[in-house]
Scaffold this active site. Structure first.
Site, PDB file in Angstrom:
ATOM      1  NE  ARG A  49      10.007  -5.709  -4.785  1.00 22.90           N
ATOM      2  CZ  ARG A  49      10.394  -5.120  -4.362  1.00 22.90           C
ATOM      3  NH1 ARG A  49      10.319  -4.119  -3.610  1.00 22.90           N
ATOM      4  NH2 ARG A  49      11.389  -5.246  -5.235  1.00 22.90           N
ATOM      5  N   GLY A  50       4.247  -6.317  -1.187  1.00 23.51           N
ATOM      6  CA  GLY A  50       2.777  -6.745  -0.693  1.00 23.51           C
ATOM      7  C   GLY A  50       2.206  -5.968   0.346  1.00 23.51           C
ATOM      8  CB  CYS A  51       3.289  -3.345   3.146  1.00 25.90           C
ATOM      9  SG  CYS A  51       4.788  -4.377   3.871  1.00 25.90           S
ATOM     10  CD  GLN A  52      -3.825  -0.218   2.240  1.00 27.40           C
ATOM     11  OE1 GLN A  52      -4.315  -0.953   3.183  1.00 27.40           O
ATOM     12  NE2 GLN A  52      -5.022   1.079   1.726  1.00 27.40           N
ATOM     13  CB  SER A  53       1.794   2.152   3.404  1.00 28.66           C
ATOM     14  OG  SER A  53       0.617   2.008   3.621  1.00 28.66           O
TER      15      SER A  53
END
Length: 139
Positions: A49-53
């Site tokens: 969670r929290g990743c752009q990809s």
């Protein structure tokens, strides 16, 4: 190699690169060498969670050591997660928990990343520590 030795080797690799374009290419090349994850491991549970990809990290415990596998649908995050899994795989949970992530600052990675990618990087590092805590409690 210890975690510290792996970190120092990576810092040395980055020191030879003259600019961020070369460093960016190096990170992408690391991602190309990552074996990735089988589709059955690309689950919501393994999604960071929290990743752009989309980035997935899976861990398994064998012979007292934690091993990570990872994948991403983005070329840069795949290279970043390849760095992390290389450094922290094959070590005990205690070694992982005692290790720091200062090598990220030393190679200047956070300065190079956009705020959303920097957040993704921090989410990846937290997940690795989380796995170490979880497996330490289980064993």
């Amino acid at each position: 190699m210890t975690i510290q030795q792996k970190q120092e080797a990576l810092i040395d690799d980055f020191a030879f690169l003259e600019n961020w374009e070369q460093k960016y290419e190096y990170i992408i090349d690391l991602g190309k060498d990552l074996k990735g994850l089988p589709d059955d491991k690309k689950t919501e549970e393994n999604l960071i969670r929290g990743c752009q990809s989309k980035v997935w990290i899976d861990a398994h415990f064998k012979d007292g050591k934690l091993f990570f596998q990872a994948d991403s649908d983005g070329i840069l995050p795949k290279g970043i997660v390849a760095m992390l899994t290389h450094i922290y795989s094959g070590h005990t949970t205690q070694e992982i928990l005692n290790a720091d992530f200062k090598f990220i600052e030393k190679i200047g990675l956070q300065e190079f990343l956009s705020p959303s990618r920097a957040n993704g990087l921090m989410a990846m590092t937290k997940q690795i520590k989380f796995y170490a805590v979880a497996f330490q409690l289980k064993n």
